[in-house]
Design an enzyme around this catalytic site. Structure first.
Site, PDB file in Angstrom:
ATOM      1  N   TYR A  22      -2.871  -1.493  10.369  1.00  0.00           N
ATOM      2  CA  TYR A  22      -2.884  -1.850   8.953  1.00  0.00           C
ATOM      3  C   TYR A  22      -1.663  -1.251   8.253  1.00  0.00           C
ATOM      4  CZ  TYR A  22      -4.199  -1.884   4.017  1.00  0.00           C
ATOM      5  OH  TYR A  22      -4.196  -2.056   2.649  1.00  0.00           O
TER       6      TYR A  22
ATOM      7  N   SER B 279       0.854  -1.188   0.000  1.00  0.00           N
ATOM      8  CA  SER B 279       0.000   0.000   0.000  1.00  0.00           C
ATOM      9  C   SER B 279       0.883   1.229   0.000  1.00  0.00           C
ATOM     10  CB  SER B 279      -0.898   0.013   1.247  1.00  0.00           C
ATOM     11  OG  SER B 279      -1.573   1.243   1.381  1.00  0.00           O
TER      12      SER B 279
END
Length: 254
Positions: free
Chosen positions: A151, A138
């Site tokens: 996360y 990400s």
């Protein structure tokens, strides 16, 4: 990696980016095997894409990973691409006590899952003249969102792991590529049509172009500035990015 003539195993291939890339690679003529926990979703996606194959897999369980790996190798011996995409993204608040159960589930799914899946298949991949391991990390691996702290941390750790594995595989036939998405309008958070989120078809199109190169990291142009995190200046970049989200929060559907 080459975009045609592969046999590709994709975790988390029943929704969002995983499904989008699975379907795009399937249309290019690759043999695509998708995995997920829910049989109904696997059946739905494979029915919509004749020739695509399903494998049930829970990436949080080592025995499930090992069984799936044996099954995939036995049924699809030409396997040469492993695409680690399974993951989830809850909001959290680390200014207070952390939900330990959620934290463990996140780390097990988003970090240990890809490590274990690749570990179970890496020796098979080494037997192929051209093989690729893909990880979905990400942009948050480089600039975290404070409201998704754990996360973001799992993606930063996965980025670090991919760097090391790529180096250690440098003299083999196995390449390692990392796909680092921006905010894409999928149900990973909440599919809302927010103009800040990149439409999934645009992301898939740009990602395939970058994936076909030798780039170790596959990123879309819109996040290049965040990828080029300015070293010691990252604190100011992080603060400004997160303040913008405080002032205009990401929709959660709640």
């Amino acid at each position: 990696m080459k975009l045609t003539g592969n046999t590709i195993f994709i975790t988390g291939g029943t929704s969002g980016i995983g499904r989008g890339l699975a379907e795009a690679l399937h249309k290019l003529g690759n043999k695509v095997i998708i995995s997920g926990r829910r049989t109904a979703l696997l059946e739905e996606v494979t029915a919509a894409n004749p020739g695509m194959a399903p494998v049930q897999l829970d990436v949080t369980k080592l025995d499930s990973i090992q069984r799936a790996a044996r099954d995939v190798i036995a049924r699809y011996p030409d396997l040469n691409v492993v695409f680690n995409n399974a993951g989830f993204m809850p909001f959290d608040d680390v200014s207070g006590p952390v939900d330990d159960e959620l934290a463990q589930e996140l780390i097990t799914t988003n970090l240990l899952g890809p490590i274990r899946v690749t570990s179970a298949l890496i020796e098979h991949l080494k037997t192929k003249p051209e093989a690729t391991v893909l990880y979905t990390s990400s942009v948050l691996a480089y600039v975290p969102i404070a409201s998704n702290a754990i996360y973001s941390a799992t993606k930063a750790a996965l980025h670090s792991f991919a760097l090391s594995q790529r180096f250690q595989l440098r003299d083999t036939s196995v390449r390692v590529q990392e796909i680092a998405p921006p905010w894409v309008d999928t149900d990973l958070i909440y599919k809302s049509g927010d103009p800040r989120a990149m439409p999934l078809p645009d992301f898939i199109e740009q990602t395939l172009v970058a994936l076909a190169t030798d780039a170790p990291e596959v990123i879309v142009e819109g996040i290049r500035a965040m990828r080029n995190n300015p070293g010691a200046g990252e604190h100011a970049l992080f603060d400004a990015f997160n303040q913008s989200l405080v002032e205009n929060p990401i929709p959660t559907g709640a």
